[in-house]
Design an enzyme around this catalytic site. Sequence first.
Site, short mmCIF file in Angstrom:
data_model
loop_
_atom_site.label_atom_id
_atom_site.label_comp_id
_atom_site.label_asym_id
_atom_site.label_seq_id
_atom_site.Cartn_x
_atom_site.Cartn_y
_atom_site.Cartn_z
N GLY A 126 -12.65 -3.51 0.96
CA GLY A 126 -14.01 -3.07 1.30
C GLY A 126 -14.57 -2.11 0.29
N GLY A 180 -7.34 -6.84 0.61
CA GLY A 180 -6.02 -6.68 1.22
C GLY A 180 -5.28 -8.01 1.34
N LYS A 191 -15.25 -14.43 5.45
CA LYS A 191 -16.62 -14.15 5.88
C LYS A 191 -17.64 -14.10 4.75
CE LYS A 191 -17.14 -11.69 10.08
NZ LYS A 191 -17.32 -10.36 10.66
N ARG A 234 0.83 -1.21 0.00
CA ARG A 234 0.00 0.00 0.00
C ARG A 234 0.86 1.26 0.00
NH1 ARG A 234 -4.82 -2.09 3.96
NH2 ARG A 234 -6.17 -2.80 2.28
P1 ADP Z 1 -9.49 -10.10 1.53
O1 ADP Z 1 -8.71 -9.26 2.51
O2 ADP Z 1 -8.67 -10.48 0.33
O3 ADP Z 1 -10.82 -9.51 1.18
P2 ADP Z 1 -10.60 -11.71 3.62
O4 ADP Z 1 -10.18 -10.69 4.62
O5 ADP Z 1 -12.04 -11.88 3.36
O6 ADP Z 1 -9.81 -11.49 2.25
O7 ADP Z 1 -10.08 -13.14 4.10
C1 ADP Z 1 -8.72 -13.42 4.24
C2 ADP Z 1 -8.50 -14.47 5.30
O8 ADP Z 1 -9.32 -15.60 5.07
C3 ADP Z 1 -7.07 -14.96 5.31
O9 ADP Z 1 -6.43 -14.52 6.47
C4 ADP Z 1 -7.22 -16.48 5.28
O10 ADP Z 1 -6.35 -17.13 6.18
C5 ADP Z 1 -8.66 -16.68 5.67
N1 ADP Z 1 -9.19 -17.95 5.18
C6 ADP Z 1 -9.17 -18.44 3.93
N2 ADP Z 1 -9.71 -19.65 3.88
C7 ADP Z 1 -10.08 -19.96 5.13
C8 ADP Z 1 -10.69 -21.12 5.74
N3 ADP Z 1 -11.00 -22.19 5.01
N4 ADP Z 1 -10.93 -21.08 7.06
C9 ADP Z 1 -10.61 -20.01 7.79
N5 ADP Z 1 -10.04 -18.89 7.28
C10 ADP Z 1 -9.76 -18.88 5.98
MG MG Z 2 -8.95 -8.98 4.70
#
Ligand code: ADP
Ligand code: MG
Length: 403
Positions: free
Chosen positions: A384, A360, A204, A39
């Site tokens: 977001g 992120g 999520k 970033r």
């Molecule tokens: P982004 O920041 O790219 O939008 P998120 O914040 O939604 O992504 O999710 C990222 C996190 O999701 C990572 O830290 C990863 O470890 C976690 N993750 C991915 N798959 C799983 C899983 N099967 N169970 C729990 N956590 C997970």
């Molecule tokens: Mg994230």
Amino acid sequence: MSDLSSLGDVRGRRVLVRSDLNVPLDGPADDRAISDDGRIRASVPTIQKLVEAGARVVVAAHLGRPQGAPDPAYSLRPVADRLGELLGAPVAFATDTVGESARQTVAALGDGEVALLENVRFNAGETSKDEAERGAFADELAALADAFVSDGFGVVHRKQASVYDVAQRLPHAMGDLVATEIEVLRRLTVDPERPYVVVLGGSKVSDKLGVIDNLLGKADKLLIGGGMVFTFLKAQGHEVGKSLLEDDQLDVCRSYLQRAEESGVEIVLPTDVVVDTAFPSGDTEPHPSVVPASEIPADALGLDIGPDSGAAFAAALQGARTVFWNGPMGVFEVAAFAEGTRAVAQALTEIDGLSVVGGGDSAAAVRALGFDEAAFGHISTGGGASLEYLEGKELPGITVLED
Ligand code: ADP
Ligand code: MG
């Protein structure tokens, strides 16, 4: 919309730039190390452009979620040092946001010099829901500058003092980073080139439901992995053991699966999953094993999509002309659960068309797994913000620049 040039000649003028410098930090509170400077690097071009134009650049940013008061664990000082290295010139650091140090630091700036203010979230006014409290902080920020440039794409969906209110108080413009992000998002929503494939993962479901809702009417295929997949698998009637599950979203997932079928959107879920008996922690060796997605043992939790699914996702991406990917396919931070994310990232590098990585953690995963960022069409700095845009929501930090 007003880009940087709309500010006219900025030589000798104080320009407040809201950047997104919210980088991950490791180590003890008094000796923090930046574990991913993506970033900061993304913020350099706009700052550099203003430096070259002779502006006195005052950068405002946040780090983490301090509780509206100074907290050394969230100091931007290490970021000032890194920003200086990347700019090839020292960055003066103000030890407060709008106080004595900030005023003195800004007053001492020469033309083409850069200062960084301490974490704006050390002031409760930054994120306050109370307009007057936010406005009072924005007044103080605005007093430090003659013009405002909005370049923190990761925060443009927030109605916050340094993003929204300050733009109402100064001549303002959109920075190049935000302008590029908005243009890419526009290409994902207005008449995207087909086939259009969306890959969603991360932790999520509830965060990403709105996007699924909106994209079901736009994308040709939707691939789902990561922690959110288990709510979908459960919605299909499978047991998911101890995997991440959002029970209250089962009906919504069912309705999406049905809508997808009715509208001819292909939803691809993993057929195999990498499981373990515990969430990986630093202390214990992982014991990964691969099971069919329909046979997750009761004492196991899914931590990555399996190898067959990785290959199937890659195949589903082949030939796509537009791809949006948000959310890692597994717990990529641990090597044993990173292969699904690697497979998707690799497939994106082979896209002949527009490939966009948003989020992120997804962007961090791409870098952590050693991919060349240039192999992707665009790596978004704002998870977001890009999700809210794709949900069809208005972004206050963008709308405010239109006035
Ligand atoms: P982004 O920041 O790219 O939008 P998120 O914040 O939604 O992504 O999710 C990222 C996190 O999701 C990572 O830290 C990863 O470890 C976690 N993750 C991915 N798959 C799983 C899983 N099967 N169970 C729990 N956590 C997970
Ligand atoms: Mg994230």
